[in-house]
Design a protein around this motif. Structure first.
Motif, PDB file in Angstrom:
ATOM      1  N   ASP A  25       0.905  -1.270   0.038  1.00 41.41           N
ATOM      2  CA  ASP A  25       0.029   0.074  -0.019  1.00 41.41           C
ATOM      3  C   ASP A  25       0.916   1.240   0.139  1.00 41.41           C
ATOM      4  O   ASP A  25       0.760   2.431  -0.645  1.00 41.41           O
ATOM      5  CB  ASP A  25      -0.972   0.035   1.186  1.00 41.41           C
ATOM      6  N   TYR A  28       2.453   1.687  -3.368  1.00 41.86           N
ATOM      7  CA  TYR A  28       1.335   2.014  -4.014  1.00 41.86           C
ATOM      8  C   TYR A  28       1.119   3.679  -4.090  1.00 41.86           C
ATOM      9  O   TYR A  28       1.195   4.618  -5.149  1.00 41.86           O
ATOM     10  CB  TYR A  28       0.023   1.439  -4.152  1.00 41.86           C
ATOM     11  N   ASN A  38      -3.393   6.278 -11.757  1.00 39.16           N
ATOM     12  CA  ASN A  38      -3.505   4.952 -11.205  1.00 39.16           C
ATOM     13  C   ASN A  38      -3.133   3.900 -11.988  1.00 39.16           C
ATOM     14  O   ASN A  38      -2.056   2.826 -11.459  1.00 39.16           O
ATOM     15  CB  ASN A  38      -5.206   4.556 -11.072  1.00 39.16           C
ATOM     16  N   GLU A  42      -0.096   1.553 -10.714  1.00 37.58           N
ATOM     17  CA  GLU A  42      -0.070   0.123 -10.701  1.00 37.58           C
ATOM     18  C   GLU A  42       1.090  -0.809 -11.484  1.00 37.58           C
ATOM     19  O   GLU A  42       1.469  -1.557 -11.053  1.00 37.58           O
ATOM     20  CB  GLU A  42      -1.528  -0.542 -11.374  1.00 37.58           C
ATOM     21  N   VAL A  45       4.087  -0.388  -9.188  1.00 39.52           N
ATOM     22  CA  VAL A  45       4.302  -1.416  -8.213  1.00 39.52           C
ATOM     23  C   VAL A  45       4.388  -2.734  -8.821  1.00 39.52           C
ATOM     24  O   VAL A  45       5.124  -3.394  -8.211  1.00 39.52           O
ATOM     25  CB  VAL A  45       2.772  -1.343  -7.317  1.00 39.52           C
TER      26      VAL A  45
END
Length: 201
Positions: A25, A28, A38, A42, A45
């Motif tokens: 988390d 991210y 986003n 993603e 990550v």
């Protein structure tokens, strides 16, 4: 694969799950502040954890795994940005030679202007207005502020992640926070976080 090798591989996987996965988390959130959207976060990550697992034998168990992951994430982001800039250069060259190429290729490299929803967990910690002000900071100031004030890394850890001296970390934090103060002063007055009566007769 021999039995000792399989056992070593299993221990490595277990250690990775125990130490690296709980910070997903946080990675991210950091990736989101770097990439600004986003989808980009993603991808960052995913690439960060892939590289971290492959390099797990270089990690010292029990040390600050979060800052180690942030270092990988920053390096991945910089590599992605360099590739993106090269794509833009190729696109510009192609468009110069054949203007029709721009309309064919532009959608592939178009920047996303979608909104940047944070999710309930992060919204509960940091106000959207403050996040917007952080996102508006110059890149190196933004990274220092995020690592210090949102992710609670020490000066030394930030210096390792950003690959700069501790003194430079302090300087960038000071300048970044000063810019945030200036940007958020009116907002803080409106929300009642600070009083506008100071110095008034």
């Amino acid at each position: 694969m021999s039995e000792p090798e399989a056992e070593s591989k299993s221990r490595q996987k277990g250690s990775f799950v125990d130490e690296a996965i709980p910070h997903m988390d946080a990675v991210y959130r950091f990736a989101l502040r770097l990439s600004g959207n986003n989808d980009g976060a993603e991808d960052l990550v995913q690439d960060t954890y892939f590289r971290a697992f492959r390099a797990w034998d270089q990690y010292t168990p029990g040390t600050r795994c979060k800052s180690w992951l942030f270092t990988i994430c920053r390096n991945v982001f910089l590599r992605h940005r360099e590739r993106g800039q090269r794509h833009d250069e190729i696109l510009t060259e192609a468009a110069y030679e054949d203007p029709r190429a721009l309309s064919r290729e532009a959608p592939v490299f178009a920047a996303s202007h979608d909104s940047d929803p944070e999710g309930a967990f992060f919204e509960a910690i940091v106000d959207e207005e403050i996040l917007a002000a952080i996102d508006a900071l110059p890149g190196e100031y933004r990274m220092a502020v995020v690592l210090s004030d949102l992710e609670d890394l020490s000066y030394n850890e930030i210096a390792e992640v950003m690959e700069i001296p501790v003194g430079t970390v302090k300087s960038r934090l000071f300048r970044g926070r000063r810019q945030l103060q200036e940007q958020l002063h009116e907002y803080a007055l409106e929300m009642g976080y600070v009083s506008g009566a100071v110095g008034e007769s």
